[in-house]
Design an enzyme around this catalytic site. Structure first.
Site: not given
Ligand code: ACO
Length: 434
Positions: A311, A369
């Site tokens: 998140h 979720d």
């Molecule tokens: N699985 C694997 N790796 C992940 C995940 C994941 N679900 N989420 C983040 N990471 C990793 C990224 O690859 C990144 O790695 P790095 O530092 O080696 O490059 C690091 O964790 C940081 O992640 P970011 O993408 O920079 O975080 P951001 O805040 O931009 O993204 C997000 C947040 C979009 C929610 C992301 O965690 C994601 O895509 N999760 C899966 C989708 C999801 O569950 N969304 C629901 C959000 S809650 C809602 O809307 C109710």
């Protein structure tokens, strides 16, 4: 917001004059630096793609402490609201008005919402324009936007009464439209709302009863749906809420703004995650396949993510995920599905991920979720409608934030700038020289 005695000073290594900027304090949470004079004074913009360090507004509705894993609606912890806070309409009242209702206020609010649940009969013809296999989110974007063409008497955004009526209409009619989207997709007749049922029970009635057979509401399942709605009701300045505010900043009508929010929510990185999380669990299939799946997630070239994990704000357990896991357990027990293989798989996956260095070092925890798809599936809600349920729940948050924005004297049209990296000014070459 109050002025802090501390000021921020921005200095430049090339000797340009430094700029002093005020700092404001909120009631809790990070202070903000007021950069509004920056461009005028220096000719420079700030650069913050994804708004990682930007407060786009001041708000008194919802507060999140991502490090602690804390979510407050108008100051009340989500755990208390979900367990002792009454039903979803009490949460709606709280978000809209700032305080929980007393008995008389609740009665009046319930009566007002209940008396707005029917949609204009002509809405049915809009539905008929959609293919039966259309995604419900596309149907909702269209039909919610179309409400503006029916309710001309509540479109004056400068009139507080119009704003109030639109808010009530949206909260009241969303369940009807979501249920209509479902009924249309399966070719069943639309079911009219029933005023003797609670908000959530009425939604289940419109979803699952038919002219041949009434739907018998089950208290545990109605409570579970109510909890889903409470947990998703608002979440500060997330992508869809910011979309609603940005659309509304131009003076667009509330129905159009909420339709814009629904469009944004549809994306898999936002509201589409519950659908994606369930599909992911189905794809993994069994506990034995978890190590292979986790290896794929860690491989940056695979493009695979652990859906329902991570998140932007929570760098700790999403408090809503704990409540959702509890609800998941209750619903499966009630339905005799305690051995549900997907629930077992989800719990095993969560345990393994929470112990894995990749997830621990990135502070990736389950979000709301991760479990909400399993609960919705158990309630009989089809996967394609999960994000529609999220939109139904979030409508009150969107409209509360929209109302707050409209009455904020500091409100301006949202208009970010850019760092331009394209071609500088040049002449169009003659046609034979291209
Ligand atoms: N699985 C694997 N790796 C992940 C995940 C994941 N679900 N989420 C983040 N990471 C990793 C990224 O690859 C990144 O790695 P790095 O530092 O080696 O490059 C690091 O964790 C940081 O992640 P970011 O993408 O920079 O975080 P951001 O805040 O931009 O993204 C997000 C947040 C979009 C929610 C992301 O965690 C994601 O895509 N999760 C899966 C989708 C999801 O569950 N969304 C629901 C959000 S809650 C809602 O809307 C109710």
């Amino acid at each position: 917001m109050t002025n802090s005695e501390t000021k921020a000073t921005l200095s430049f290594s090339d000797g340009s004059p430094a700029l002093e900027m005020p700092i404001y304090k909120g009631s809790i949470g990070p202070d903000v630096i007021d950069i509004r004079k920056l461009y005028g004074a220096t000719g420079m913009f700030t650069y913050d793609p994804g708004f990682m360090s930007t407060a786009a507004c001041n708000s008194s509705i919802t507060y999140i402490d991502g490090d602690k894993g804390e979510l407050l609606y108008r100051g009340y912890p989500i755990e208390q609201l979900a367990v002792n806070g009454g039903d979803f309409l009490e949460t709606c009242y709280l978000l809209l008005n700032g305080e929980l209702p007393n008995a008389d206020q609740k009665k009046e609010f319930v009566a007002t919402v209940t008396n707005h649940t029917m949609v204009h009969e002509q809405m049915q013809f809009f539905f008929r324009g959609f293919r039966r296999d259309a995604h419900p989110m596309s149907v909702l974007v269209g039909t919610v936007g179309a409400l503006a063409s029916f309710y001309h008497d509540s479109l004056d955004i400068n009139d507080p009464h119009h704003r109030e009526v639109s808010a009530i209409r949206l909260i009241a009619k969303m369940p009807t439209l979501v249920a209509m989207a479902y009924k249309y997709s399966i070719g069943q007749p639309f079911v009219y709302p029933r005023n003797d049922l609670s908000y959530s029970a009425n939604f289940m009635h419109m979803m699952f009863s038919t002219p041949c057979e009434p739907y018998k509401t089950n208290e545990v399942l109605v409570r579970a749906l109510d909890r889903i709605l409470i947990l998703h009701a608002d979440h500060e300045q997330n992508a869809s809420t910011s979309t609603v505010r940005l659309a509304g900043s131009s003076g667009a009508n509330p129905f159009a703004c909420i339709a814009a929010g629904i469009a944004c929510l549809w994306g898999p990185a936002h509201g589409g995650a519950n659908e994606a999380a369930l599909s992911m669990l189905e794809e993994i299939g069994s506990v034995d396949n978890i190590p292979h799946f986790i290896a794929q997630v860690k491989d940056k070239n695979s493009g695979v993510k652990l859906m329902g994990f991570g998140h932007r704000v929570y760098k700790n357990y999403d408090p809503r995920a704990k409540l959702m896991r509890e609800t998941c357990y209750e619903v499966l027990q009630e339905l005799g599905l305690q051995d549900d293989p997907l629930f077992k798989l989800a719990m095993a996956l969560e345990k393994i991920a929470l112990e894995d260095e990749y997830f621990v070092s990135r502070k990736l925890y389950p979000n709301v979720d991760f479990y909400s798809g399993i609960v919705q599936r158990a309630l009989g809600i089809p996967t394609a409608l999960f994000t529609g349920i999220f939109a139904l729940a979030r409508t009150v948050g969107w409209i509360a934030q929209w109302k707050e924005m409209i009455s904020d004297p500091e409100q301006k049209i949202g208009r970010p700038r850019q760092l331009f990296v394209g071609a500088a000014k040049r002449d169009v070459p003659p046609i034979d020289k291209r």
